[in-house]
Design a protein around this motif. Sequence first.
Motif, PDB file in Angstrom:
ATOM      1  N   ASP A 119      -4.805  73.385 135.828  1.00 56.40           N
ATOM      2  CA  ASP A 119      -5.309  72.332 137.703  1.00 56.40           C
ATOM      3  C   ASP A 119      -3.251  72.435 137.622  1.00 56.40           C
ATOM      4  OD1 ASP A 119      -7.748  72.189 137.319  1.00 56.40           O
ATOM      5  OD2 ASP A 119      -7.512  70.549 135.866  1.00 56.40           O
ATOM      6  N   GLU A 120      -2.557  73.386 137.262  1.00 52.67           N
ATOM      7  CA  GLU A 120      -0.945  72.632 137.547  1.00 52.67           C
ATOM      8  C   GLU A 120      -0.632  73.509 138.789  1.00 52.67           C
ATOM      9  OE1 GLU A 120       3.177  72.965 135.130  1.00 52.67           O
ATOM     10  OE2 GLU A 120       1.597  73.898 134.218  1.00 52.67           O
ATOM     11  N   SER A 121      -1.523  74.427 139.388  1.00 51.26           N
ATOM     12  CA  SER A 121      -0.932  75.548 140.446  1.00 51.26           C
ATOM     13  C   SER A 121      -2.536  76.015 141.298  1.00 51.26           C
ATOM     14  CB  SER A 121      -0.372  77.078 140.106  1.00 51.26           C
ATOM     15  OG  SER A 121      -0.444  77.622 141.535  1.00 51.26           O
ATOM     16  N   ILE A 122      -2.647  75.424 142.567  1.00 49.00           N
ATOM     17  CA  ILE A 122      -3.569  76.282 143.190  1.00 49.00           C
ATOM     18  C   ILE A 122      -3.748  77.922 143.341  1.00 49.00           C
ATOM     19  CG2 ILE A 122      -3.883  73.726 144.324  1.00 49.00           C
ATOM     20  CD1 ILE A 122      -2.917  75.607 147.477  1.00 49.00           C
ATOM     21  N   TYR A 123      -2.387  78.222 143.124  1.00 47.10           N
ATOM     22  CA  TYR A 123      -2.313  80.205 143.467  1.00 47.10           C
ATOM     23  C   TYR A 123      -2.162  81.390 142.259  1.00 47.10           C
ATOM     24  CZ  TYR A 123      -0.900  78.519 147.690  1.00 47.10           C
ATOM     25  OH  TYR A 123      -0.996  77.555 149.753  1.00 47.10           O
ATOM     26  N   PHE A 124      -1.723  80.335 141.348  1.00 47.83           N
ATOM     27  CA  PHE A 124      -1.266  80.973 140.105  1.00 47.83           C
ATOM     28  C   PHE A 124      -1.837  80.175 138.844  1.00 47.83           C
ATOM     29  CE2 PHE A 124       2.226  81.430 142.600  1.00 47.83           C
ATOM     30  CZ  PHE A 124       1.946  82.482 143.910  1.00 47.83           C
ATOM     31  N   THR A 125      -2.019  81.831 137.483  1.00 48.66           N
ATOM     32  CA  THR A 125      -2.146  81.121 136.256  1.00 48.66           C
ATOM     33  C   THR A 125      -0.522  80.925 135.314  1.00 48.66           C
ATOM     34  OG1 THR A 125      -4.411  82.212 135.452  1.00 48.66           O
ATOM     35  CG2 THR A 125      -3.080  81.257 133.979  1.00 48.66           C
ATOM     36  N   LYS A 126       0.152  79.854 135.508  1.00 46.98           N
ATOM     37  CA  LYS A 126       1.334  79.394 134.824  1.00 46.98           C
ATOM     38  C   LYS A 126       1.283  79.171 133.566  1.00 46.98           C
ATOM     39  CE  LYS A 126       4.167  76.789 137.357  1.00 46.98           C
ATOM     40  NZ  LYS A 126       4.550  74.948 137.954  1.00 46.98           N
ATOM     41  N   LEU A 127       2.386  80.608 133.631  1.00 44.46           N
ATOM     42  CA  LEU A 127       2.765  80.755 131.695  1.00 44.46           C
ATOM     43  C   LEU A 127       3.746  80.100 130.943  1.00 44.46           C
ATOM     44  CD1 LEU A 127       1.963  83.866 130.322  1.00 44.46           C
ATOM     45  CD2 LEU A 127       0.674  81.998 130.448  1.00 44.46           C
ATOM     46  N   HIS A 128       3.795  78.854 129.797  1.00 45.42           N
ATOM     47  CA  HIS A 128       5.215  78.032 130.438  1.00 45.42           C
ATOM     48  C   HIS A 128       5.604  78.757 128.100  1.00 45.42           C
ATOM     49  CE1 HIS A 128       4.799  75.288 133.226  1.00 45.42           C
ATOM     50  NE2 HIS A 128       3.883  75.301 132.984  1.00 45.42           N
ATOM     51  N   TYR A 129       7.043  78.674 128.290  1.00 44.03           N
ATOM     52  CA  TYR A 129       7.238  79.283 127.445  1.00 44.03           C
ATOM     53  C   TYR A 129       9.077  78.894 127.360  1.00 44.03           C
ATOM     54  CZ  TYR A 129       9.097  82.657 129.937  1.00 44.03           C
ATOM     55  OH  TYR A 129      10.626  83.780 130.588  1.00 44.03           O
ATOM     56  N   LEU A 130       9.600  78.654 125.793  1.00 43.20           N
ATOM     57  CA  LEU A 130      10.973  78.793 125.422  1.00 43.20           C
ATOM     58  C   LEU A 130      11.204  80.243 125.164  1.00 43.20           C
ATOM     59  CD1 LEU A 130      11.090  75.279 123.125  1.00 43.20           C
ATOM     60  CD2 LEU A 130      11.231  75.464 125.545  1.00 43.20           C
ATOM     61  N   ASN A 131      12.456  80.766 126.319  1.00 40.18           N
ATOM     62  CA  ASN A 131      13.278  81.669 125.532  1.00 40.18           C
ATOM     63  C   ASN A 131      14.144  82.045 124.081  1.00 40.18           C
ATOM     64  OD1 ASN A 131      15.322  80.829 126.192  1.00 40.18           O
ATOM     65  ND2 ASN A 131      15.405  81.455 128.388  1.00 40.18           N
ATOM     66  N   GLU A 132      14.992  82.750 124.552  1.00 39.64           N
ATOM     67  CA  GLU A 132      15.106  83.079 122.704  1.00 39.64           C
ATOM     68  C   GLU A 132      16.512  82.064 123.512  1.00 39.64           C
ATOM     69  OE1 GLU A 132      16.424  86.682 126.414  1.00 39.64           O
ATOM     70  OE2 GLU A 132      14.774  85.541 125.607  1.00 39.64           O
ATOM     71  N   ASN A 133      16.591  81.667 123.943  1.00 42.88           N
ATOM     72  CA  ASN A 133      18.182  80.550 124.025  1.00 42.88           C
ATOM     73  C   ASN A 133      17.871  79.168 123.648  1.00 42.88           C
ATOM     74  OD1 ASN A 133      20.143  82.605 123.998  1.00 42.88           O
ATOM     75  ND2 ASN A 133      20.215  82.822 126.205  1.00 42.88           N
ATOM     76  N   GLY A 134      16.005  79.399 123.309  1.00 42.27           N
ATOM     77  CA  GLY A 134      15.309  77.299 123.724  1.00 42.27           C
ATOM     78  C   GLY A 134      15.358  77.175 125.049  1.00 42.27           C
ATOM     79  N   GLU A 135      15.161  77.579 126.226  1.00 40.37           N
ATOM     80  CA  GLU A 135      15.167  76.899 126.977  1.00 40.37           C
ATOM     81  C   GLU A 135      13.694  76.986 127.878  1.00 40.37           C
ATOM     82  OE1 GLU A 135      19.984  78.481 128.700  1.00 40.37           O
ATOM     83  OE2 GLU A 135      17.733  80.518 128.586  1.00 40.37           O
TER      84      GLU A 135
END
Length: 417
Positions: A354-370
């Motif tokens: 339910d986060e976006s009406i347009y996209f399937t958004k992915l959440h992650y931590l990159n190699e720097n922990g961001e």
Amino acid sequence: MKFSKKTATVCAFVLGAMILTATAFADTMLGSGFNSLKNSVKSTMTKLTGEVDNFSADMIVSVKVDGKVISESTNNIKIDVSNQAEEMSERTLNKGKITESYRYNDINQSIYNNAEDDSYTVVEKRKNNNDRKIIDNPFEEEQVKDAEKILDAFVGNLQDIIQLEESGGKKMYIGNLSDTQIPPLANAISSFAFKYAILDEWNAKRLNIPSPKSNIYLVNASGKAVENEDGIIESGIFTASISAKDNEGIEHIYSLDFSIDIKDINNTVVAAPNLVGHEVTYNKEGYEFDSKYIGKYKNDIVETKGNSFEKIGERFIEITSVKDGNIKGKYYEVYNEGYKAESIRSFDFYSNYDESIYFTKLHYLNENGEKKTGIIHQNGQQNINVSFDVEIDEENGGYSYSNYDDEFDSNFVRIFE
């Protein structure tokens, strides 16, 4: 209000014919008849979209070529403005075939009926997308405001062909236009629009009718509208005939009949259909992934050496679970033996449906922990497209991305083992 593709084609013809005749009418409509009718139309839309609780509308559109009906659409529309719900039943005649459809829509769901087997499809709407209005006032849109200014600019000093009559608290607007009343410039512009924008070769072929090529002009047009005591146009009838020659120089008459009745104001009941005893398929709105997308996907990591490409490794995405439209998975890279990469990326990701009406958004931590955001799309039947390090413009439905580097391939192919 939304319509099926077949209805949309017919409505496009209606709109086109109205544009054609409006350009002509604009040079001949003058005085209180024209201005009063225009203000009545604007007032009607204001009341129907915001001041009444509910209403119904019956609409019939018929398109003929040389007197033969080639397409006809009958619609019954029920709008509940207060509760933001609507029902629409449609019967369409196209190329001799009759089809029927039904749709119900409210802030939480859309329900469609399949007339062939009387089954239903229920589409659950995204929660943060349920503030969309069932019906909007088109006169509040910038394009329509600009079109109104253009129409007003065309009004000349010719005779007033919009006649206004009043009786029993109601107003009746009557207009008739013949080919002799149309200025040459207006007819030339209208002919161009009809040939290239309204009934071009593609639409003519689709409807299996002769394509207009030359000598295009409006033969006649007429209309009548009735405004009730509350200032709402409760009924309208519009007809127009256009003459044109086809590729072989044969003349044809393209005719349009359009009628609308607005009724049961504040007495219309809109209710979802009873699905008991019917086969029902449940889906979710928007970019949805289900269990069949659980699996492994990959593409090649390639670099350019001289005038050739060399594969140096592979990128992998594994979708490990999909529940209620929410995805969990991981991304990682595997490089060929002997190749030393500056960094080898590997992380888990997840999405919230339910986060976006347009996209399937992915959440992650990159190699720097961001904390970072990505986008995942379906690509074809079984493949996916994934972008990482994305900046999203949710208001306008767009996004930009870096994808780490210029050589990152966002297309991932399903691995079947």
